[in-house]
Design a protein around this motif. Structure first.
Motif, PDB file in Angstrom:
ATOM      1  N   THR A  46       0.829  -1.209   0.000  1.00 22.90           N
ATOM      2  CA  THR A  46       0.000   0.000   0.000  1.00 22.90           C
ATOM      3  C   THR A  46       0.861   1.255   0.000  1.00 22.90           C
ATOM      4  O   THR A  46       0.426   2.301  -0.469  1.00 22.90           O
ATOM      5  CB  THR A  46      -0.931   0.010   1.230  1.00 22.90           C
ATOM      6  OG1 THR A  46      -0.147  -0.108   2.434  1.00 22.90           O
ATOM      7  CG2 THR A  46      -1.913  -1.136   1.172  1.00 22.90           C
ATOM      8  N   ARG A  47       2.087   1.145   0.497  1.00 24.96           N
ATOM      9  CA  ARG A  47       2.979   2.306   0.485  1.00 24.96           C
ATOM     10  C   ARG A  47       3.609   2.503  -0.887  1.00 24.96           C
ATOM     11  O   ARG A  47       3.903   3.631  -1.293  1.00 24.96           O
ATOM     12  CB  ARG A  47       4.072   2.138   1.543  1.00 24.96           C
ATOM     13  CG  ARG A  47       5.047   3.307   1.564  1.00 24.96           C
ATOM     14  CD  ARG A  47       5.960   3.284   2.758  1.00 24.96           C
ATOM     15  NE  ARG A  47       6.914   4.383   2.700  1.00 24.96           N
ATOM     16  CZ  ARG A  47       6.618   5.640   2.969  1.00 24.96           C
ATOM     17  NH1 ARG A  47       5.381   5.956   3.331  1.00 24.96           N
ATOM     18  NH2 ARG A  47       7.520   6.596   2.884  1.00 24.96           N
ATOM     19  N   ALA A  48       3.820   1.417  -1.619  1.00 24.06           N
ATOM     20  CA  ALA A  48       4.508   1.500  -2.908  1.00 24.06           C
ATOM     21  C   ALA A  48       3.683   2.237  -3.949  1.00 24.06           C
ATOM     22  O   ALA A  48       4.230   2.930  -4.804  1.00 24.06           O
ATOM     23  CB  ALA A  48       4.861   0.101  -3.408  1.00 24.06           C
ATOM     24  N   VAL A  49       2.377   2.100  -3.912  1.00 28.80           N
ATOM     25  CA  VAL A  49       1.526   2.762  -4.896  1.00 28.80           C
ATOM     26  C   VAL A  49       0.172   3.021  -4.263  1.00 28.80           C
ATOM     27  O   VAL A  49      -0.334   2.219  -3.486  1.00 28.80           O
ATOM     28  CB  VAL A  49       1.375   1.909  -6.178  1.00 28.80           C
ATOM     29  CG1 VAL A  49       0.741   0.567  -5.879  1.00 28.80           C
ATOM     30  CG2 VAL A  49       0.587   2.650  -7.239  1.00 28.80           C
ATOM     31  N   PHE A 122       1.157  10.050 -10.181  1.00 28.83           N
ATOM     32  CA  PHE A 122       1.540   8.899  -9.370  1.00 28.83           C
ATOM     33  C   PHE A 122       1.522   9.267  -7.889  1.00 28.83           C
ATOM     34  O   PHE A 122       2.023  10.308  -7.485  1.00 28.83           O
ATOM     35  CB  PHE A 122       2.935   8.405  -9.758  1.00 28.83           C
ATOM     36  CG  PHE A 122       3.315   7.111  -9.095  1.00 28.83           C
ATOM     37  CD1 PHE A 122       2.978   5.896  -9.662  1.00 28.83           C
ATOM     38  CD2 PHE A 122       4.009   7.102  -7.886  1.00 28.83           C
ATOM     39  CE1 PHE A 122       3.322   4.706  -9.043  1.00 28.83           C
ATOM     40  CE2 PHE A 122       4.353   5.922  -7.262  1.00 28.83           C
ATOM     41  CZ  PHE A 122       4.003   4.713  -7.850  1.00 28.83           C
ATOM     42  N   LYS A 123       0.938   8.371  -7.081  1.00 31.53           N
ATOM     43  CA  LYS A 123       0.852   8.568  -5.636  1.00 31.53           C
ATOM     44  C   LYS A 123       1.420   7.335  -4.930  1.00 31.53           C
ATOM     45  O   LYS A 123       1.393   6.223  -5.448  1.00 31.53           O
ATOM     46  CB  LYS A 123      -0.601   8.781  -5.199  1.00 31.53           C
ATOM     47  CG  LYS A 123      -1.298   9.977  -5.854  1.00 31.53           C
ATOM     48  CD  LYS A 123      -0.767  11.281  -5.333  1.00 31.53           C
ATOM     49  CE  LYS A 123      -1.631  12.457  -5.785  1.00 31.53           C
ATOM     50  NZ  LYS A 123      -1.689  12.616  -7.241  1.00 31.53           N
ATOM     51  N   TYR A 124       1.907   7.550  -3.735  1.00 32.46           N
ATOM     52  CA  TYR A 124       2.402   6.454  -2.903  1.00 32.46           C
ATOM     53  C   TYR A 124       1.974   6.716  -1.465  1.00 32.46           C
ATOM     54  O   TYR A 124       1.481   7.810  -1.136  1.00 32.46           O
ATOM     55  CB  TYR A 124       3.929   6.345  -3.000  1.00 32.46           C
ATOM     56  CG  TYR A 124       4.661   7.481  -2.341  1.00 32.46           C
ATOM     57  CD1 TYR A 124       5.166   7.351  -1.052  1.00 32.46           C
ATOM     58  CD2 TYR A 124       4.830   8.703  -2.990  1.00 32.46           C
ATOM     59  CE1 TYR A 124       5.821   8.408  -0.432  1.00 32.46           C
ATOM     60  CE2 TYR A 124       5.493   9.758  -2.383  1.00 32.46           C
ATOM     61  CZ  TYR A 124       5.982   9.605  -1.109  1.00 32.46           C
ATOM     62  OH  TYR A 124       6.627  10.633  -0.497  1.00 32.46           O
ATOM     63  N   GLY A 125       2.163   5.726  -0.603  1.00 39.73           N
ATOM     64  CA  GLY A 125       1.775   5.907   0.798  1.00 39.73           C
ATOM     65  C   GLY A 125       0.309   6.240   0.923  1.00 39.73           C
ATOM     66  O   GLY A 125      -0.545   5.596   0.318  1.00 39.73           O
ATOM     67  N   LYS A 127      -1.681   8.407  -0.404  1.00 41.83           N
ATOM     68  CA  LYS A 127      -1.944   9.320  -1.523  1.00 41.83           C
ATOM     69  C   LYS A 127      -1.011  10.526  -1.504  1.00 41.83           C
ATOM     70  O   LYS A 127      -1.426  11.657  -1.748  1.00 41.83           O
ATOM     71  CB  LYS A 127      -3.411   9.764  -1.520  1.00 41.83           C
ATOM     72  CG  LYS A 127      -4.388   8.618  -1.767  1.00 41.83           C
ATOM     73  CD  LYS A 127      -5.807   9.097  -1.934  1.00 41.83           C
ATOM     74  CE  LYS A 127      -6.738   7.917  -2.256  1.00 41.83           C
ATOM     75  NZ  LYS A 127      -8.137   8.337  -2.444  1.00 41.83           N
ATOM     76  N   GLN A 128       0.247  10.246  -1.227  1.00 38.25           N
ATOM     77  CA  GLN A 128       1.265  11.295  -1.250  1.00 38.25           C
ATOM     78  C   GLN A 128       1.788  11.484  -2.666  1.00 38.25           C
ATOM     79  O   GLN A 128       2.043  10.507  -3.380  1.00 38.25           O
ATOM     80  CB  GLN A 128       2.422  10.931  -0.314  1.00 38.25           C
ATOM     81  CG  GLN A 128       2.030  10.869   1.157  1.00 38.25           C
ATOM     82  CD  GLN A 128       3.147  10.315   2.006  1.00 38.25           C
ATOM     83  OE1 GLN A 128       3.170   9.144   2.347  1.00 38.25           O
ATOM     84  NE2 GLN A 128       4.108  11.178   2.346  1.00 38.25           N
ATOM     85  N   SER A 129       1.985  12.709  -3.071  1.00 32.81           N
ATOM     86  CA  SER A 129       2.499  13.008  -4.402  1.00 32.81           C
ATOM     87  C   SER A 129       4.022  13.014  -4.392  1.00 32.81           C
ATOM     88  O   SER A 129       4.652  13.248  -3.359  1.00 32.81           O
ATOM     89  CB  SER A 129       1.987  14.369  -4.873  1.00 32.81           C
ATOM     90  OG  SER A 129       0.580  14.388  -4.940  1.00 32.81           O
ATOM     91  N   LEU A 130       4.600  12.766  -5.553  1.00 29.45           N
ATOM     92  CA  LEU A 130       6.043  12.848  -5.690  1.00 29.45           C
ATOM     93  C   LEU A 130       6.475  14.308  -5.614  1.00 29.45           C
ATOM     94  O   LEU A 130       5.744  15.205  -6.034  1.00 29.45           O
ATOM     95  CB  LEU A 130       6.487  12.248  -7.025  1.00 29.45           C
ATOM     96  CG  LEU A 130       6.173  10.768  -7.239  1.00 29.45           C
ATOM     97  CD1 LEU A 130       6.607  10.332  -8.633  1.00 29.45           C
ATOM     98  CD2 LEU A 130       6.847   9.907  -6.188  1.00 29.45           C
TER      99      LEU A 130
END
Length: 229
Positions: A46-49, A122-125, A127-130
């Motif tokens: 879930t953190r990867a994407v 692209f989001k990770y964690g 819904k964090q943005s790069l």
């Protein structure tokens, strides 16, 4: 009385009692370890994407596609035609598509070609943005954005020149020496595979192979998309 009998029974079977206690302890340890591993695996995924509902790729195993596209582990031997991506983008159920193409590397680190929307969609964690620790996205075909771990381990900074290699192995016998890339951006650390990935544009992918794409994406790529819910 019962306590005394139990004590004498255990004393007469000391070795058996010790082995039983050890076996129970090992069983509990294994059970707890598996539970923690399962939980950590779920957290890592879930953190990867985040915010991606569907990964679309060429005919291959679902696990293989997931590992290659998200975790940069393994490889997808076949490819998708660019016309498939165009068809997907026309579907009303599709919110957005982020195409990626793989196959090159740099000193053991994977290279992916993608669109500039990758850095905003692209989001990770949670819904964090790069975000960029230094620099910005590419503006020219000969520019590259690198992950934080690559910058740290290889000592790269902005304006450094790097050369990509054909294949995804640590050792490569085919380097694109005539087409160096300039580092224009270093992404902030995410704790995901992005930290160990180099990102180029599709024009950049063509540039690395001595081709002129003129803004046209290659016909074979591995896209992933998000479907409206």
């Amino acid at each position: 009385m019962l306590t005394t009998l139990a004590y004498k029974s255990l004393k007469s079977r000391k070795l058996t009692a010790i082995m039983t206690v050890i076996a129970v302890a090992i069983s509990i340890y294994v059970f707890v370890s598996v539970a923690l591993l399962k939980q950590q695996t779920r957290v890592n995924f879930t953190r990867a994407v985040s915010g991606v509902d569907l990964i679309v790729g060429p005919k291959t195993g679902s696990l293989n596609l997931l590992l290659a596209s998200i975790y940069r582990i393994g490889n997808v031997n076949s490819s998708m035609n660019y016309n498939t991506q165009e068809w997907l983008e026309r579907q009303s159920q599709v919110d957005w598509v982020l195409p990626i193409a793989m196959g090159d590397s740099h000193r053991g680190f994977r290279v992916i070609a993608t669109s500039e929307e990758y850095f905003t969609k692209f989001k990770y964690g949670h819904k964090q943005s790069l975000s960029f620790a230094k620099g910005k996205s590419w503006q020219r075909a000969s520019e590259v954005v690198i992950g934080s771990d690559i910058a740290k381990k290889l000592g790269y900074t902005l304006a450094d020149d790097i050369v990509l290699s054909h294949g995804v192995g640590i050792t490569s016998f085919m380097h694109h020496d005539g087409y160096p890339f300039k580092v224009v951006g270093i992404l902030a650390k995410t704790g995901t595979a992005i930290d160990q990935t180099l990102h180029v544009s599709f024009d950049g992918l063509a540039f690395a192979h001595g081709e002129q794409s003129h803004g046209i994406q290659p016909k074979n790529l591995n896209p992933r998309l998000r479907v409206k819910v």
